[in-house]
Design a protein around this motif. Sequence first.
Motif, PDB file in Angstrom:
ATOM      1  N   UNK A 146      -8.433  -3.192   8.400  1.00 24.54           N
ATOM      2  CA  UNK A 146      -8.455  -2.328   9.574  1.00 24.54           C
ATOM      3  C   UNK A 146      -7.631  -2.911  10.715  1.00 24.54           C
ATOM      4  N   UNK A 147      -7.552  -4.233  10.792  1.00 25.64           N
ATOM      5  CA  UNK A 147      -6.829  -4.887  11.880  1.00 25.64           C
ATOM      6  C   UNK A 147      -5.396  -5.273  11.512  1.00 25.64           C
ATOM      7  N   UNK A 148      -5.083  -5.326  10.222  1.00 26.58           N
ATOM      8  CA  UNK A 148      -3.768  -5.813   9.803  1.00 26.58           C
ATOM      9  C   UNK A 148      -2.715  -4.720   9.685  1.00 26.58           C
ATOM     10  N   UNK A 149      -3.098  -3.459   9.921  1.00 27.87           N
ATOM     11  CA  UNK A 149      -2.144  -2.349   9.871  1.00 27.87           C
ATOM     12  C   UNK A 149      -1.983  -1.753  11.264  1.00 27.87           C
ATOM     13  N   UNK A 150      -0.753  -1.514  11.678  1.00 19.43           N
ATOM     14  CA  UNK A 150      -0.477  -0.936  12.995  1.00 19.43           C
ATOM     15  C   UNK A 150      -0.931   0.523  13.018  1.00 19.43           C
ATOM     16  N   UNK A 151      -1.901   0.878  13.872  1.00 18.06           N
ATOM     17  CA  UNK A 151      -2.421   2.258  13.866  1.00 18.06           C
ATOM     18  C   UNK A 151      -1.414   3.297  14.344  1.00 18.06           C
ATOM     19  N   UNK A 152      -0.315   2.869  14.964  1.00 16.93           N
ATOM     20  CA  UNK A 152       0.692   3.803  15.476  1.00 16.93           C
ATOM     21  C   UNK A 152       1.854   4.026  14.515  1.00 16.93           C
ATOM     22  N   UNK A 153       1.825   3.340  13.396  1.00 19.10           N
ATOM     23  CA  UNK A 153       2.902   3.479  12.411  1.00 19.10           C
ATOM     24  C   UNK A 153       2.404   4.265  11.205  1.00 19.10           C
ATOM     25  N   UNK A 154       3.292   5.076  10.657  1.00 15.68           N
ATOM     26  CA  UNK A 154       2.980   5.748   9.404  1.00 15.68           C
ATOM     27  C   UNK A 154       3.043   4.735   8.261  1.00 15.68           C
ATOM     28  N   UNK A 155       2.434   5.109   7.148  1.00 16.43           N
ATOM     29  CA  UNK A 155       2.375   4.184   6.017  1.00 16.43           C
ATOM     30  C   UNK A 155       3.775   3.856   5.496  1.00 16.43           C
ATOM     31  N   UNK A 156       4.657   4.824   5.510  1.00 19.45           N
ATOM     32  CA  UNK A 156       6.017   4.558   5.025  1.00 19.45           C
ATOM     33  C   UNK A 156       6.708   3.514   5.898  1.00 19.45           C
ATOM     34  N   UNK A 157       6.392   3.486   7.200  1.00 19.62           N
ATOM     35  CA  UNK A 157       6.996   2.496   8.099  1.00 19.62           C
ATOM     36  C   UNK A 157       6.369   1.120   7.909  1.00 19.62           C
ATOM     37  N   UNK A 158       5.058   1.092   7.650  1.00 11.81           N
ATOM     38  CA  UNK A 158       4.374  -0.191   7.446  1.00 11.81           C
ATOM     39  C   UNK A 158       4.883  -0.882   6.184  1.00 11.81           C
TER      40      UNK A 158
END
Length: 381
Positions: A146-158
């Motif tokens: 939950x903390x290691x993914x940027x909530x403002x980025x789409x999955x394709x960008x992550x």
Amino acid sequence: MSEGGANMAGTNTAGTNTAGTNTAGTNTAGTNTAGTSVAGANVLLGVRDLKKHFPVKKGFLRRVVGHVRAVDGVSFDLYEQETLGLVGESGCGKTTVAKMIVRAIDPTDGQMLFAGESGTVDVAGLRGEELLKARRSIQMIFQDPYASLNPRHRIRDIIGEPLLVNRMASGTQLEERVAALMEQVGLRPEYAIRYPHAFSGGQRQRIGIARALSLSPRLIVCDEPVSALDMSIQAQILNLLKDLQDAYGLTYLVISHDLGVVQHISDRVAVMYLGKLVEVAPTERLFSRPRHPYTEALLSASPRPHPRYRGQMKIIAGEVPDASQQIEGCPFRTRCPYAQAICAEQEPELAPTGSEPDQLAACHFASELTLTGAATAGERA
């Protein structure tokens, strides 16, 4: 939306695994301090006398008055395509070791000899472009999805960001690589336009695994990869990691406080206490015949899901020594029920125990003590 999503089977189009053959040949890291490889493979990462001392500052001028020895002389070998579990209680230095290996923090001293594409390099001393190149082969899966993914980025960008930063793909090729990575970890490619909040914890961890795989690494450091997940989802993620390892020849360093997870996924286990390794052994032998009293205590505290199990937990009495002070003798002696006079005078070395050269323990009496393993601890009808 189902936890698993699409089937991870299929051809890997995310790039060929660069592990291949170890270009370093034989072990150039010096004497093996962590036993013999179960598979007879070459050493991928040789950690030598690794240390991390954090300064203690006091006063208005914030002067350094001491150091906390978070990691104090850790040495081990990690072999190609094996999984090494690193266990120990909270605060023993496990995550600090992981952060130094990926160079999220710099070590105070020591070497991390990595068998790269052009030969063995000391990751601890790399800077600039050389460090960026080494990091492509060493990736990390974080504890909290939950903390290691940027909530403002789409999955394709992550997932695609590492490929963009390292100039390995762009445009249509990038989209295809991201789709292939999502399929590998069991997610549908059409979910790539969604944000992290639309996924469950298990699905988020799959996204983190896809991001770690994006650069086709040889070594992946897994820092508590399933501790934040439900039990059923933990099994799915662990099986996914094993399937990916078999398919692409990956090497794992798995850090966990859950001995059940470590027993399921690891080939060998290293036990850490107060910044030092106290035992290293093949998984089956460590769980059945531990050689260090601290390992025995950890195993006795691990719950067993069996209705006829009547185990007696071995309580570790005493206080943990202060890591900011120089410790004389064995660091576990103040809590060890088997401690004798020599334990206060001389620190034991991590060395083979008797006729078992691949089982090492830092205990003066490792060859004499008969310790209880997880397989037989207190079990009664």
